[in-house]
Enzyme design. Structure first.
Site, PDB file in Angstrom:
ATOM      1  N   HIS A 134      -8.162 -32.299  -9.901  1.00 33.34           N
ATOM      2  CA  HIS A 134      -7.710 -31.688 -10.164  1.00 33.34           C
ATOM      3  C   HIS A 134      -7.036 -30.931 -11.107  1.00 33.34           C
ATOM      4  CE1 HIS A 134      -7.456 -30.767  -5.134  1.00 33.34           C
ATOM      5  NE2 HIS A 134      -8.818 -30.939  -5.756  1.00 33.34           N
ATOM      6  N   CYS A 164     -10.322 -19.819 -26.730  1.00 34.86           N
ATOM      7  CA  CYS A 164     -11.302 -20.681 -27.121  1.00 34.86           C
ATOM      8  C   CYS A 164     -11.652 -21.725 -26.507  1.00 34.86           C
ATOM      9  CB  CYS A 164     -10.650 -20.739 -28.369  1.00 34.86           C
ATOM     10  SG  CYS A 164      -9.212 -21.958 -28.338  1.00 34.86           S
ATOM     11  N   THR A 219      -2.575 -37.701   1.318  1.00 34.97           N
ATOM     12  CA  THR A 219      -3.715 -36.456   1.787  1.00 34.97           C
ATOM     13  C   THR A 219      -3.559 -36.317   3.233  1.00 34.97           C
ATOM     14  OG1 THR A 219      -5.335 -34.713   1.020  1.00 34.97           O
ATOM     15  CG2 THR A 219      -5.800 -37.354   1.341  1.00 34.97           C
ATOM     16  N   SER A 220      -3.024 -34.748   2.881  1.00 33.87           N
ATOM     17  CA  SER A 220      -3.472 -33.311   4.413  1.00 33.87           C
ATOM     18  C   SER A 220      -4.777 -33.634   4.629  1.00 33.87           C
ATOM     19  CB  SER A 220      -2.770 -31.878   3.899  1.00 33.87           C
ATOM     20  OG  SER A 220      -3.180 -31.785   2.919  1.00 33.87           O
ATOM     21  N   ALA A 274       3.535 -45.128   2.376  1.00 34.76           N
ATOM     22  CA  ALA A 274       2.640 -45.640   1.363  1.00 34.76           C
ATOM     23  C   ALA A 274       2.923 -46.249   0.804  1.00 34.76           C
ATOM     24  CB  ALA A 274       1.541 -43.909   0.631  1.00 34.76           C
TER      25      ALA A 274
END
Ligand code: BJW
Length: 239
Positions: free
Chosen positions: A120, A131, A187-188, A230
């Site tokens: 991401h 530009c 992460t979901s 985690a």
């Protein structure tokens, strides 16, 4: 459960297999970086479509830049935690290791991870909408004017409705196609295409371990899920 996960990891390390890791905002939560969803998540205070889409940006670049400048200043104060460091140690032990992160905070690289793909983008990258030039620029607050052409600059991240970088996505699919063990951390598993990465690994015959504080859509048969932080589970898993 952790003993079984440890066995899978040790076997993969011993056999020289390819370990692929996918991380999300949860891995940086213990460093003080806010997650997106959930009780303390960013989206509780801000609507994604007002800040994390190209339409929102071109409608009101000032407000979107203010939000990113606020997050940049917050993340600048954060340091990698035990989970980031555990992945650095794992990479050193693995014959082949690929880290795919949805996070834009740069904490994996700061910890010392080498083979990292930021799917991401990066909050530290700035791209000119005129530009197209892209630079890493930690200046704070960041200017919205391109130094080269005077065009409007934007954060170098991937917003909803935007395609992921072709080369990065290609590298992710290639890693998943040769993956033997996948770790999905913090992460979901709601945002595509990353939410489907575990299924690609499973289809290729890899084992998948899902580490999360709460249940997510990957808590299902065929995936070994460990519920907890985690920063506590990963160091235990690695012994
Ligand atoms: C802990 C913890 C601890 C907490 N320890 N755990 C197919 C079907 C349906 C929709 C789509 C589809 N394909 C595409 C879409 C649309 C869309 C999408 O997925 N929408 C869904 C929401 C339905 N996807 C896209 O638009 C993507 N683009 C795309 O696919 O393009 C196709 C295309 C092709 C050709 C031309 C054009 C387009 C792009 C997605 C971009 C996402 N961007 C964001 C913002 C990035 C910039 C920024 O940071 O500002 O990325 S959104 C946000 O969500 C951010 C994150 O990376 C991403 C994922 O969030 P994550 O990491 O999972 O965080 P959270 O907060 O959700 O979860 C945290 C978890 O951690 C929780 O589970 C906690 O329990 C856990 N946790 N503490 C362990 N200590």
């Amino acid at each position: 459960m952790i003993a079984k996960a440890k066995h899978l990891l040790d076997s993969c390390l011993e056999s020289g297999g390819h370990i692929v890791v996918l991380t999300g905002a949860g891995i940086s939560a213990e460093s003080g970086v806010p997650t997106f969803r959930g009780e303390q998540g960013l989206w509780r205070n801000y609507r994604p479509e007002e800040l994390a889409t190209p339409q929102a940006f071109f409608r009101d670049p000032k407000t979107v830049w203010e939000w990113y400048n606020w997050r940049r200043s917050l993340i600048a104060e954060c340091v990698p935690n035990a989970a980031h460091h555990a992945l650095v140690a794992l990479e050193k032990r693995a014959a082949k290791f690929t880290l795919l992160t949805q996070n834009v905070d740069g904490l994996h690289a700061l910890a010392g991870s080498q083979n990292v793909y930021e799917v991401h983008g990066s909050i530290w990258k700035v791209r000119c909408t005129n530009c197209g030039s892209e630079v890493v620029d930690r200046a704070q607050p960041h200017s919205t004017v391109c130094a080269g052409c005077g065009g409007l600059t934007r954060p170098g991240v991937v917003w909803f409705g935007e395609a992921l970088d072709e080369a990065v996505l290609g590298a992710a699919f290639e890693a998943l196609s040769s993956c033997d063990l996948m770790l999905v951390i913090g992460t979901s598993a709601l945002v595509q295409p990353s939410a489907s990465f575990a299924d690609i690994a499973l289809a290729r015959g890899a084992s998948v371990i899902n580490i999360n504080l709460e249940e997510n859509p990957l808590v299902r048969p065929g995936i070994l899920s460990l519920l907890g932080k985690a920063g506590e589970l990963l160091p235990r898993l690695l012994g």
